[in-house]
Scaffold this active site. Structure first.
Site, PDB file in Angstrom:
ATOM      1  N   PRO A 170      31.656  39.462  54.305  1.00  0.00           N
ATOM      2  CA  PRO A 170      32.923  39.946  53.729  1.00  0.00           C
ATOM      3  C   PRO A 170      33.426  39.148  52.519  1.00  0.00           C
ATOM      4  O   PRO A 170      34.463  39.504  51.972  1.00  0.00           O
ATOM      5  CB  PRO A 170      33.909  39.831  54.905  1.00  0.00           C
ATOM      6  CG  PRO A 170      33.344  38.748  55.767  1.00  0.00           C
ATOM      7  CD  PRO A 170      31.851  38.832  55.632  1.00  0.00           C
ATOM      8  N   GLY A 171      32.716  38.101  52.123  1.00  0.00           N
ATOM      9  CA  GLY A 171      33.029  37.481  50.839  1.00  0.00           C
ATOM     10  C   GLY A 171      33.798  36.172  50.883  1.00  0.00           C
ATOM     11  O   GLY A 171      34.204  35.652  49.845  1.00  0.00           O
ATOM     12  N   ASN A 172      33.973  35.624  52.083  1.00  0.00           N
ATOM     13  CA  ASN A 172      34.731  34.361  52.171  1.00  0.00           C
ATOM     14  C   ASN A 172      34.065  33.248  51.377  1.00  0.00           C
ATOM     15  O   ASN A 172      34.726  32.478  50.679  1.00  0.00           O
ATOM     16  CB  ASN A 172      34.865  33.930  53.632  1.00  0.00           C
ATOM     17  CG  ASN A 172      35.771  34.872  54.389  1.00  0.00           C
ATOM     18  OD1 ASN A 172      36.791  35.296  53.864  1.00  0.00           O
ATOM     19  ND2 ASN A 172      35.378  35.230  55.595  1.00  0.00           N
ATOM     20  N   ASP A 231      19.858  45.645  47.940  1.00  0.00           N
ATOM     21  CA  ASP A 231      19.061  44.699  48.721  1.00  0.00           C
ATOM     22  C   ASP A 231      18.711  43.484  47.868  1.00  0.00           C
ATOM     23  O   ASP A 231      18.086  43.628  46.811  1.00  0.00           O
ATOM     24  CB  ASP A 231      17.783  45.431  49.173  1.00  0.00           C
ATOM     25  CG  ASP A 231      16.986  44.636  50.179  1.00  0.00           C
ATOM     26  OD1 ASP A 231      17.136  43.392  50.227  1.00  0.00           O
ATOM     27  OD2 ASP A 231      16.202  45.267  50.915  1.00  0.00           O
ATOM     28  N   CYS A 240      25.225  31.214  61.044  1.00  0.00           N
ATOM     29  CA  CYS A 240      26.167  30.830  62.104  1.00  0.00           C
ATOM     30  C   CYS A 240      25.465  31.068  63.437  1.00  0.00           C
ATOM     31  O   CYS A 240      26.006  31.682  64.348  1.00  0.00           O
ATOM     32  CB  CYS A 240      27.500  31.559  61.987  1.00  0.00           C
ATOM     33  SG  CYS A 240      27.372  33.330  61.833  1.00  0.00           S
ATOM     34  N   CYS A 289      23.884  37.421  50.121  1.00  0.00           N
ATOM     35  CA  CYS A 289      24.274  38.289  51.253  1.00  0.00           C
ATOM     36  C   CYS A 289      25.768  38.065  51.442  1.00  0.00           C
ATOM     37  O   CYS A 289      26.184  37.260  52.274  1.00  0.00           O
ATOM     38  CB  CYS A 289      23.500  37.881  52.499  1.00  0.00           C
ATOM     39  SG  CYS A 289      21.738  38.224  52.401  1.00  0.00           S
TER      40      CYS A 289
HETATM   41  N1  SAM Z   1      28.584  34.936  53.465  1.00  0.00           N
HETATM   42  C1  SAM Z   1      29.456  35.915  54.101  1.00  0.00           C
HETATM   43  C2  SAM Z   1      30.846  35.301  54.249  1.00  0.00           C
HETATM   44  O1  SAM Z   1      30.944  34.091  54.444  1.00  0.00           O
HETATM   45  O2  SAM Z   1      31.831  36.039  54.153  1.00  0.00           O
HETATM   46  C3  SAM Z   1      28.882  36.390  55.415  1.00  0.00           C
HETATM   47  C4  SAM Z   1      27.525  37.029  55.248  1.00  0.00           C
HETATM   48  S1  SAM Z   1      26.963  37.902  56.666  1.00  0.00           S
HETATM   49  C5  SAM Z   1      26.423  36.628  57.717  1.00  0.00           C
HETATM   50  C6  SAM Z   1      25.468  38.581  56.057  1.00  0.00           C
HETATM   51  C7  SAM Z   1      25.656  39.757  55.105  1.00  0.00           C
HETATM   52  O3  SAM Z   1      24.393  40.038  54.509  1.00  0.00           O
HETATM   53  C8  SAM Z   1      26.071  41.054  55.779  1.00  0.00           C
HETATM   54  O4  SAM Z   1      27.211  41.577  55.166  1.00  0.00           O
HETATM   55  C9  SAM Z   1      24.868  41.992  55.596  1.00  0.00           C
HETATM   56  O5  SAM Z   1      25.228  43.348  55.458  1.00  0.00           O
HETATM   57  C10 SAM Z   1      24.263  41.438  54.339  1.00  0.00           C
HETATM   58  N2  SAM Z   1      22.825  41.703  54.154  1.00  0.00           N
HETATM   59  C11 SAM Z   1      21.881  41.808  55.113  1.00  0.00           C
HETATM   60  N3  SAM Z   1      20.676  42.038  54.569  1.00  0.00           N
HETATM   61  C12 SAM Z   1      20.850  42.038  53.229  1.00  0.00           C
HETATM   62  C13 SAM Z   1      19.977  42.206  52.127  1.00  0.00           C
HETATM   63  N4  SAM Z   1      18.676  42.429  52.305  1.00  0.00           N
HETATM   64  N5  SAM Z   1      20.501  42.154  50.876  1.00  0.00           N
HETATM   65  C14 SAM Z   1      21.831  41.942  50.688  1.00  0.00           C
HETATM   66  N6  SAM Z   1      22.713  41.782  51.699  1.00  0.00           N
HETATM   67  C15 SAM Z   1      22.223  41.827  52.950  1.00  0.00           C
END
Ligand code: SAM
Length: 298
Positions: A94-96, A142, A224, A91
């Site tokens: 933003p990719g950090n 997904d 978080c 998931c």
């Molecule tokens: N790890 C990221 C970072 O540190 O930059 C933050 C991730 S954020 C908490 C969760 C992300 O998961 C969101 O961008 C959301 O759109 C994505 N997401 C939610 N459900 C998902 C799924 N079933 N498959 C893939 N991505 C998903």
């Protein structure tokens, strides 16, 4: 308690992107203007005085330094993938954490960064470009639909799962930027129990799915959130499955004092961060496949 509560200003943490520069050269530049310390726990993490504004600093705009908090950086560091491994960031936007993984792997090996939301995937791709990493493949879709038995995932050795969560551990001004609700179809306000319940149901599903990849040796689940329902309860619900697949909980950053809430045997392996630690509220669980743990000792 005294009536006057003073809020202690938090230090500014930044992560050096070792794909583009070295920690030593960043310290050399920054120490001309600021007091700079190395964090004592997370590699390539620098500690600057509270309030230091780095947003427009050339080191940041050039992608040599990422404005990433310490708790967030503990996640990829806990996974600790080796250079050359194949890794999934389930998931990712933003990719950090994706680009932090790439740095920990010295840009060697490959990372599949999966993101459901198209708009957020653009931000992810921008982050990847800014980092200079060239071993990251973005998959827009997904994570739950990725077939863990597909031969293309047979060699995946580590998974970082940082799914959508309530964000209750993050200060409100950062929420918009960090916390999507796109994947969870609800109209509730951020803290309602119905929303938490939906999130935790998704988190359990995603964690069970991550455990099903056949060659995974290390798996980090992080949020978080400060809610037990999204943290300890999610982990404890998958423990029977995890153990049947040969996984056990390991202890990320054993020197860290604040562990999981003691709601099941083994919660002492989990890691929590808290505003009291000058950090945001994060949660980390590290699963390690037993066979891999035994191999590492040989
Ligand atoms: N790890 C990221 C970072 O540190 O930059 C933050 C991730 S954020 C908490 C969760 C992300 O998961 C969101 O961008 C959301 O759109 C994505 N997401 C939610 N459900 C998902 C799924 N079933 N498959 C893939 N991505 C998903």
């Amino acid at each position: 308690l005294s009536e006057k509560t003073t809020v202690k200003p938090k230090p500014r943490f930044v992560r050096v992107n070792t794909l583009k520069t070295t920690t030593g050269s960043v310290i050399e530049v920054l120490s001309k203007m600021h007091k700079v310390d190395k964090d004592d726990m997370v590699p390539d993490m620098l500690v600057l005085p509270p309030g230091t504004d780095m947003h427009k600093h050339p080191l940041v705009t050039d992608g040599k330094v990422f404005l990433q908090g310490k708790a967030s950086c503990m996640v990829a560091a806990a996974l600790s993938p080796k250079p050359g491994w194949k890794v999934i960031d389930a998931c990712a936007a933003p990719g950090n954490k994706t680009v932090h993984l790439a740095a920990l792997m010295n840009g060697e090996g490959s990372i599949i960064a999966c993101e459901l939301n198209k708009e957020r995937a653009k931000t992810l791709q921008h982050t990847v470009r800014r980092s200079g990493a060239n071993n990251i493949e973005t998959v827009i879709g997904d994570f739950l639909n990725i077939d863990s038995n597909d031969p293309s995932y047979a060699e995946v050795r580590a998974i970082l799962l940082d799914p959508s969560c309530s964000g209750s551990g993050i200060s409100t001004e950062r929420l918009d930027h960090l916390l999507p609700s796109h994947s969870i179809d609800d109209q509730d306000d951020g803290g309602s129990s119905a929303r938490i319940w939906k999130l935790s149901a998704f988190q359990r599903k995603a964690l069970s799915h991550a455990l099903s990849f056949p060659s995974v040796e290390r798996l980090v689940y992080s949020t978080c959130s400060i809610h037990q329902a999204e943290n300890e309860d999610v982990v404890s619900s998958v423990l029977p499955l995890a153990s049947s697949l040969g996984f056990e909980l390991a202890t990320p950053f054993p020197q860290w004092r604040r562990r999981g809430l003691p709601v099941f045997d083994g919660a002492e392996h989990l890691l929590r961060t808290d505003p009291e630690d000058d950090l945001e509220g994060f949660f980390i669980a590290l699963f390690v496949r037993k066979a891999a743990a035994a191999d590492a000792l040989e």
